[in-house]
Design an enzyme around this catalytic site. Structure first.
Site, PDB file in Angstrom:
ATOM      1  N   SER A   1     -10.514   8.680  -0.320  1.00 21.09           N
ATOM      2  CA  SER A   1     -10.597   7.946   0.945  1.00 21.09           C
ATOM      3  C   SER A   1     -11.854   8.336   1.718  1.00 21.09           C
ATOM      4  O   SER A   1     -12.458   9.399   1.499  1.00 21.09           O
ATOM      5  CB  SER A   1      -9.359   8.191   1.802  1.00 21.09           C
ATOM      6  OG  SER A   1      -8.208   7.626   1.214  1.00 21.09           O
TER       7      SER A   1
ATOM      8  N   GLU B   1       0.810  -1.217   0.000  1.00 20.30           N
ATOM      9  CA  GLU B   1       0.000   0.000   0.000  1.00 20.30           C
ATOM     10  C   GLU B   1       0.847   1.272   0.000  1.00 20.30           C
ATOM     11  O   GLU B   1       0.372   2.344   0.380  1.00 20.30           O
ATOM     12  CB  GLU B   1      -0.946  -0.030   1.197  1.00 20.30           C
ATOM     13  CG  GLU B   1      -1.930  -1.188   1.149  1.00 20.30           C
ATOM     14  CD  GLU B   1      -2.729  -1.341   2.424  1.00 20.30           C
ATOM     15  OE1 GLU B   1      -3.612  -0.504   2.665  1.00 20.30           O
ATOM     16  OE2 GLU B   1      -2.475  -2.290   3.183  1.00 20.30           O
TER      17      GLU B   1
ATOM     18  N   SER C   1      -6.677  -2.241   1.987  1.00 19.59           N
ATOM     19  CA  SER C   1      -6.943  -1.770   0.622  1.00 19.59           C
ATOM     20  C   SER C   1      -7.526  -2.849  -0.271  1.00 19.59           C
ATOM     21  O   SER C   1      -7.447  -2.766  -1.496  1.00 19.59           O
ATOM     22  CB  SER C   1      -5.661  -1.193  -0.015  1.00 19.59           C
ATOM     23  OG  SER C   1      -5.301   0.005   0.627  1.00 19.59           O
TER      24      SER C   1
END
Length: 323
Positions: free
Chosen positions: A288, A17, A153
């Site tokens: 996000s 990530e 994720s």
């Protein structure tokens, strides 16, 4: 110069990530500069601890995702360096990052989480994949979700609708980590609830409803603009909205978390929230979820981040005085 002194935003690292972390770091660093703070952003590498000791910042905002960022490792490093930082203590991070452990803890606290099983690659290989897969389907039913026990994720995560899709899903999962968490799919509305605590107790922000174009909230859907439609606040009735907020705050407290977290749930057709995951280092990118909740609550990201930093400094001073 702010009374917080010099702020270090940590982003990057070597997990899968990394790119997301760098984007989160840039956004938070820019937001903090906009509210007048002296901010440096740097990567987490082999020189980090020496750098922290040689030229220590006054406070740190770690935005590392995945392994090392959410498993308590970077928090241990910052603790060893004697620095205040935003986020949960190392032990709490380890509990939340290990999904099967976190599920067991919240389940004991009365929070619903989907039935599941955990299998290592060695077990899968040595005891016979076919027999194990048959047993999984018999116990958990279909559809299923296969995901690494530690990670985020949605990397290595696959929805399995038919039994013959399960072997490939397990292989995909093991490529990103093990053991594999195999979880019953709950049909309903996917919602993320961010929890903040700037010193006066944890509170839930408006929930975000997630509607991916592909039907699955995978890595592409998470970080590609336009690939997912979001509704903030989520299109839930009053009772369900209160329930998801209660679950998120309860999970935050039960796992012993500090400052901020994000809880992902599915609200089923009967309005019952099922906890999927608790994230101790929520993403801060343009797509996000936490920043969307912050905006919906009428808050400014830079102001909020500054408050979290101040709370971290206060907690650090209190711990020093107590010690």
């Amino acid at each position: 110069m702010s009374d917080l002194g010099r702020v270090l935003v940590l982003a990057g690292g070597l997990s899968h990530e990394r790119d997301v972390s760098l984007r989160s770091g840039r956004r938070v660093a820019e937001a903090l500069r906009e509210v007048g703070l002296d901010v440096e952003q740097r990567d987490a590498d082999a020189d980090l601890l020496a750098s922290l000791r040689h030229d220590a910042p006054d406070v740190v905002f770690p935005l590392l995702h995945g392994v090392s960022g959410e498993d308590g490792a970077i928090q241990e490093v910052l603790s060893l360096a004697g620095l205040p930082y935003v986020g949960s203590a190392p032990a709490a991070c380890r509990l939340a990052f290990d999904k099967p452990v976190a599920k067991a803890i919240v389940r004991r606290a009365g929070i619903a989480t989907p039935p599941s099983a955990v299998l290592s690659q060695a077990t899968f290989r040595e005891l016979g994949a076919a027999v194990l897969l048959d047993a999984l389907v018999a116990r958990l039913g279909l559809p299923l979700v296969v995901k690494p026990s530690r990670g985020g994720s949605a990397l290595g995560t696959t929805m399995v609708r038919a039994a013959d899709e399960l072997p490939a899903a397990m292989v995909e999962c093991f490529a990103y980590g093990e053991p594999a968490l195999i979880e019953r799919w709950i049909d309903g509305t996917e919602v993320a609830i961010s929890v903040l605590d700037t010193g006066d107790g944890p509170r839930a922000l408006p929930p975000v409803e997630i509607v991916p174009e592909s039907g699955t909230y995978d890595y592409h859907a998470r970080y590609t603009a336009g690939a997912t439609e979001f509704f903030v606040p989520a299109r839930l009735d009053t009772e369900a909205s209160a329930a998801v907020a209660e679950v998120a705050v309860a999970a935050h407290q039960t796992l012993g978390l500090s400052d901020l977290s994000r809880t992902d749930v599915i609200v089923d057709r009967d309005g019952l929230p099922w906890l999927l995951d608790v994230n101790v280092a929520p993403g801060m990118t343009e797509t996000s979820l936490l920043p969307q909740s912050v905006q919906a609550a009428g808050l400014d990201l830079g102001v909020l981040a500054r408050e979290l930093l101040a709370s971290a400094v206060d907690r650090h001073l209190q711990n020093q005085n107590a010690g």
